[in-house]
Design a protein around this motif. Structure first.
Motif, short mmCIF file in Angstrom:
data_model
loop_
_atom_site.label_atom_id
_atom_site.label_comp_id
_atom_site.label_asym_id
_atom_site.label_seq_id
_atom_site.Cartn_x
_atom_site.Cartn_y
_atom_site.Cartn_z
N GLN A 128 0.83 -1.21 0.00
CA GLN A 128 0.00 0.00 0.00
C GLN A 128 0.86 1.25 0.00
OE1 GLN A 128 -3.13 -0.27 -0.50
NE2 GLN A 128 -3.90 1.81 -0.20
N ASN A 129 1.97 1.19 0.72
CA ASN A 129 2.91 2.31 0.74
C ASN A 129 3.39 2.63 -0.68
OD1 ASN A 129 6.11 2.71 0.65
ND2 ASN A 129 5.35 3.86 2.41
N GLN A 130 3.74 1.60 -1.45
CA GLN A 130 4.24 1.82 -2.80
C GLN A 130 3.11 2.10 -3.79
OE1 GLN A 130 7.76 2.02 -3.83
NE2 GLN A 130 7.45 2.57 -1.68
N GLU A 132 0.48 3.89 -3.06
CA GLU A 132 0.11 5.29 -2.85
C GLU A 132 1.26 6.25 -3.15
OE1 GLU A 132 -1.44 5.83 1.07
OE2 GLU A 132 -3.06 4.38 0.83
N HIS A 133 2.50 5.85 -2.84
CA HIS A 133 3.66 6.73 -3.00
C HIS A 133 4.85 5.91 -3.50
CE1 HIS A 133 1.48 9.72 -0.60
NE2 HIS A 133 1.26 8.77 0.30
N ARG A 311 6.57 1.51 6.77
CA ARG A 311 5.78 1.64 5.55
C ARG A 311 4.40 2.21 5.84
NH1 ARG A 311 9.07 2.29 1.52
NH2 ARG A 311 10.93 1.05 1.97
N LEU A 312 3.85 1.91 7.00
CA LEU A 312 2.51 2.39 7.34
C LEU A 312 2.48 3.88 7.66
CD1 LEU A 312 1.15 -0.53 9.55
CD2 LEU A 312 0.34 0.13 7.28
N GLN A 313 3.63 4.47 7.89
CA GLN A 313 3.67 5.87 8.34
C GLN A 313 3.13 6.86 7.31
OE1 GLN A 313 7.67 6.70 9.64
NE2 GLN A 313 7.56 5.27 11.35
N THR A 314 3.06 6.45 6.04
CA THR A 314 2.52 7.35 5.02
C THR A 314 1.23 6.84 4.40
OG1 THR A 314 3.82 6.30 3.26
CG2 THR A 314 4.84 8.13 4.44
N VAL A 315 0.72 5.69 4.86
CA VAL A 315 -0.45 5.08 4.24
C VAL A 315 -1.71 5.87 4.59
CG1 VAL A 315 -1.96 3.05 4.41
CG2 VAL A 315 0.48 2.76 3.97
#
Length: 381
Positions: A128-130, A132-133, A311-315
């Motif tokens: 999800q991190n990748q 989205e970003h 990785r969850l820090q920007t999700v």
């Protein structure tokens, strides 16, 4: 009612031939099972939930039929590394998840929710991190895939189910730091031996501090050795060979498996593979067989991209962390790490009292867990 059908998902090309089963490689297909809420031949549900692990065969996952009974279409997917953990690159697993999500979107599902079960937790966070970003242009050892150029449709929600925070984190927490020679599991430093009764349990704060630091140090020694081996391999073979296999001894030595006062829960003093001193050495437990490139991608504490909390820090997607209070391998602290890392308020942390890792012989817990998953997934906008 016949609910189960085989789902063949075309595999995205990475631009180079990845080494795995010759049949899977040539077929170019990711095999999944789909359990249909309306039965085979009926309409698809509004919501598809995809149960994911990097290497385990989830086509027969224990929750699929129960999830379909709760009104969602449940997909048990495999990556290209089904049964082949030793060669696994997390970045290729991300591409494979993207192939499945795209396939389901094209079929018309209104919601697609990813369930990272056990070792799948860190992987769906990375996905999800990748999605989205996208930022990762190569695995740690180089080469394909470039995730900034892959087709990675974002999921509508993430569920971390009995999940640890990432393969690099969990192996480092379980790595036996008393091993003095990587080729000999019986040459040990008694002062760092978890199974030396002179050390505990219970384990003192001083011992635990030395132990945890020594675990990180061993992981980093293996990482630096792997990097040096890759450089030597390139020179010796003039670039014709880009990977080598090796064995890691002692991969199930987490003090929490013996000292129940650490990260307390309802668990027994054991592991998913039996007694900790046995599980530490037997081939069945995690991370024993790997390759240089695979170590760097999935197990290295310093270089792997699979650190779930990071990785969850920007999700931005909603996240639901579900854990069992009797799980012997994924602890309340793991669940809290994942939950706390999510930067927004559209998140839940839900314990299932008495639930074990695989809900084996726990039909009531399984029904409750699947109802929880289905209701939350169907509630997403």
């Amino acid at each position: 009612m016949n609910r189960r059908e085989l789902l063949a998902v075309p595999m995205q090309s990475s631009g180079a031939m990845d080494v795995q089963s010759g049949v899977a490689r040539r077929a170019g297909v990711l095999w999944c099972t789909r359990h249909r809420a309306a039965g085979v031949g009926g309409p698809i549900a509004d919501t598809a939930v995809v149960v994911i692990h990097p290497s385990s065969n989830f086509m027969g996952h224990y929750a699929l039929d129960a999830l379909a009974e709760c009104g969602v279409d449940a997909i048990g997917m495999t990556t290209r590394y089904i049964g082949n953990e030793a060669m696994l690159l997390l970045e290729h697993c991300v591409v494979d998840i993207g192939s499945v999500v795209r396939h389901l979107r094209n079929e018309g599902y209104r919601r697609v929710v990813l369930i990272g079960n056990s070792g799948g937790g860190g992987l769906v966070a990375l996905y999800q991190n990748q999605a989205e970003h996208p930022t990762i242009t190569a695995p740690p050892a180089g080469g394909p895939p470039d995730l900034t150029r892959a087709d990675l449709p974002p999921a509508d929600g993430l569920i971390m189910l009995m999940a640890h925070p990432g393969r690099n984190i969990v192996l480092t927490e379980k790595l036996d730091p008393s091993i003095l020679d990587e080729t000999d599991p019986f040459r040990r430093d008694p002062a760092l031996d978890l199974f030396n009764p002179d050390n505990g349990p219970p384990y003192s704060p001083e011992f635990l501090a030395r132990y945890r630091a020594a675990q990180v140090a061993r992981s980093e020694r293996i990482t630096q050795w792997a990097l040096a081996q890759l450089a030597e391999l390139k020179e010796r073979t003039h670039g014709r060979v880009d990977d080598l296999p090796f064995v890691v001894h002692g991969t199930m030595a987490d003090p929490r498996n013996l000292d129940l006062s650490l990260d307390p829960s309802d668990r027994a003093a054991t592991t998913q593979w039996g007694a900790p001193d046995v599980a530490n050495l037997i081939p069945a437990s995690i991370g024993h067989y790997t390759s240089l490139r695979s170590w760097l991608s999935q197990w290295s504490s310093s270089l792997s991209n699979g650190n779930g909390p990071e990785r969850l820090q920007t999700v931005k997607a909603p996240v639901h962390v579900i854990y069992g209070t009797a799980d012997p391998g994924c602890y309340p602290g793991h669940a809290r790490m994942l939950y706390d890392a999510v930067p927004h308020d559209n998140k839940l942390l839900t314990p299932i009292p008495g639930a074990k890792h695989y809900l084996f012989d726990q039909p009531e817990h399984k029904r409750a867990c699947c109802r929880l998953i289905a209701d939350w997934s169907q509630s997403l906008a």
